[in-house]
Design a protein around this motif. Structure first.
Motif, mmCIF file in Angstrom:
data_model
loop_
_atom_site.group_PDB
_atom_site.id
_atom_site.type_symbol
_atom_site.label_atom_id
_atom_site.label_comp_id
_atom_site.label_asym_id
_atom_site.label_seq_id
_atom_site.Cartn_x
_atom_site.Cartn_y
_atom_site.Cartn_z
ATOM 1 N N TYR A 29 35.339 84.419 30.675
ATOM 2 C CA TYR A 29 36.386 84.958 31.538
ATOM 3 C C TYR A 29 36.751 86.373 31.110
ATOM 4 O O TYR A 29 36.691 86.708 29.929
ATOM 5 C CB TYR A 29 37.634 84.067 31.476
ATOM 6 N N ARG A 30 37.161 87.195 32.041
ATOM 7 C CA ARG A 30 37.600 88.560 31.735
ATOM 8 C C ARG A 30 38.881 88.496 30.920
ATOM 9 O O ARG A 30 39.744 87.668 31.154
ATOM 10 C CB ARG A 30 37.879 89.339 33.012
ATOM 11 N N ASP A 31 39.002 89.374 29.929
ATOM 12 C CA ASP A 31 40.171 89.506 29.061
ATOM 13 C C ASP A 31 40.444 88.280 28.199
ATOM 14 O O ASP A 31 41.341 88.307 27.379
ATOM 15 C CB ASP A 31 41.445 89.840 29.858
ATOM 16 N N ILE A 32 39.708 87.184 28.367
ATOM 17 C CA ILE A 32 39.905 85.986 27.545
ATOM 18 C C ILE A 32 38.663 85.699 26.725
ATOM 19 O O ILE A 32 38.747 85.371 25.551
ATOM 20 C CB ILE A 32 40.235 84.758 28.427
ATOM 21 N N GLY A 33 37.504 85.804 27.335
ATOM 22 C CA GLY A 33 36.255 85.462 26.670
ATOM 23 C C GLY A 33 35.876 84.021 26.954
ATOM 24 O O GLY A 33 36.276 83.435 27.952
ATOM 25 N N LEU A 34 35.131 83.433 26.026
ATOM 26 C CA LEU A 34 34.671 82.054 26.170
ATOM 27 C C LEU A 34 35.765 81.115 25.716
ATOM 28 O O LEU A 34 36.312 81.252 24.628
ATOM 29 C CB LEU A 34 33.407 81.830 25.336
ATOM 30 N N MET A 35 36.092 80.147 26.553
ATOM 31 C CA MET A 35 37.080 79.143 26.180
ATOM 32 C C MET A 35 36.349 77.888 25.738
ATOM 33 O O MET A 35 35.291 77.551 26.269
ATOM 34 C CB MET A 35 37.996 78.831 27.362
ATOM 35 N N ASP A 36 36.908 77.164 24.750
ATOM 36 C CA ASP A 36 36.296 75.927 24.272
ATOM 37 C C ASP A 36 36.351 74.864 25.351
ATOM 38 O O ASP A 36 37.268 74.827 26.158
ATOM 39 C CB ASP A 36 37.036 75.405 23.041
ATOM 40 N N SER A 37 35.369 73.991 25.310
ATOM 41 C CA SER A 37 35.381 72.898 26.274
ATOM 42 C C SER A 37 36.358 71.823 25.833
ATOM 43 O O SER A 37 36.765 71.753 24.684
ATOM 44 C CB SER A 37 33.979 72.305 26.419
ATOM 45 N N VAL A 38 36.718 70.951 26.726
ATOM 46 C CA VAL A 38 37.709 69.910 26.461
ATOM 47 C C VAL A 38 37.185 68.936 25.416
ATOM 48 O O VAL A 38 37.918 68.517 24.530
ATOM 49 C CB VAL A 38 38.062 69.173 27.772
ATOM 50 N N THR A 39 35.903 68.581 25.466
ATOM 51 C CA THR A 39 35.368 67.608 24.509
ATOM 52 C C THR A 39 35.389 68.164 23.100
ATOM 53 O O THR A 39 35.646 67.424 22.162
ATOM 54 C CB THR A 39 33.934 67.204 24.894
ATOM 55 N N GLU A 40 35.130 69.455 22.926
ATOM 56 C CA GLU A 40 35.182 70.054 21.595
ATOM 57 C C GLU A 40 36.602 70.031 21.055
ATOM 58 O O GLU A 40 36.829 69.731 19.891
ATOM 59 C CB GLU A 40 34.673 71.496 21.631
ATOM 60 N N GLN A 41 37.593 70.299 21.892
ATOM 61 C CA GLN A 41 38.981 70.290 21.461
ATOM 62 C C GLN A 41 39.415 68.883 21.081
ATOM 63 O O GLN A 41 40.124 68.692 20.101
ATOM 64 C CB GLN A 41 39.887 70.837 22.561
ATOM 65 N N GLN A 42 38.973 67.878 21.811
ATOM 66 C CA GLN A 42 39.351 66.502 21.513
ATOM 67 C C GLN A 42 38.755 66.052 20.192
ATOM 68 O O GLN A 42 39.418 65.388 19.405
ATOM 69 C CB GLN A 42 38.897 65.569 22.639
ATOM 70 N N THR A 43 37.509 66.425 19.899
ATOM 71 C CA THR A 43 36.897 66.019 18.640
ATOM 72 C C THR A 43 37.544 66.736 17.464
ATOM 73 O O THR A 43 37.699 66.155 16.395
ATOM 74 C CB THR A 43 35.380 66.281 18.643
#
Length: 55
Positions: A29-43
């Motif tokens: 995304y512009r001005d944010i970059g790559l955001m983590d996926s939901v599964t990575e955050q849950q683990t």
């Protein structure tokens, strides 16, 4: 949508010619970059909650 997305990267499939093989897709995304996926955050949250706290 074009205003918010900078680029989309699509990885290779694990098995060639397979329609059901997993494939990695990254949306930058512009001005944010790559955001983590939901599964990575849950683990990550699960591993942090499993470790005992030491006072």
């Amino acid at each position: 949508m074009h205003l918010f997305i900078e680029r989309v990267e699509i990885g290779e499939r694990e098995a060639k010619w397979s329609h059901t093989a997993p494939q990695e897709i990254n949306i930058y995304y512009r001005d944010i970059g790559l955001m983590d996926s939901v599964t990575e955050q849950q683990t990550e949250q699960k591993t942090q909650s499993d470790s005992p706290e030491v006072a």
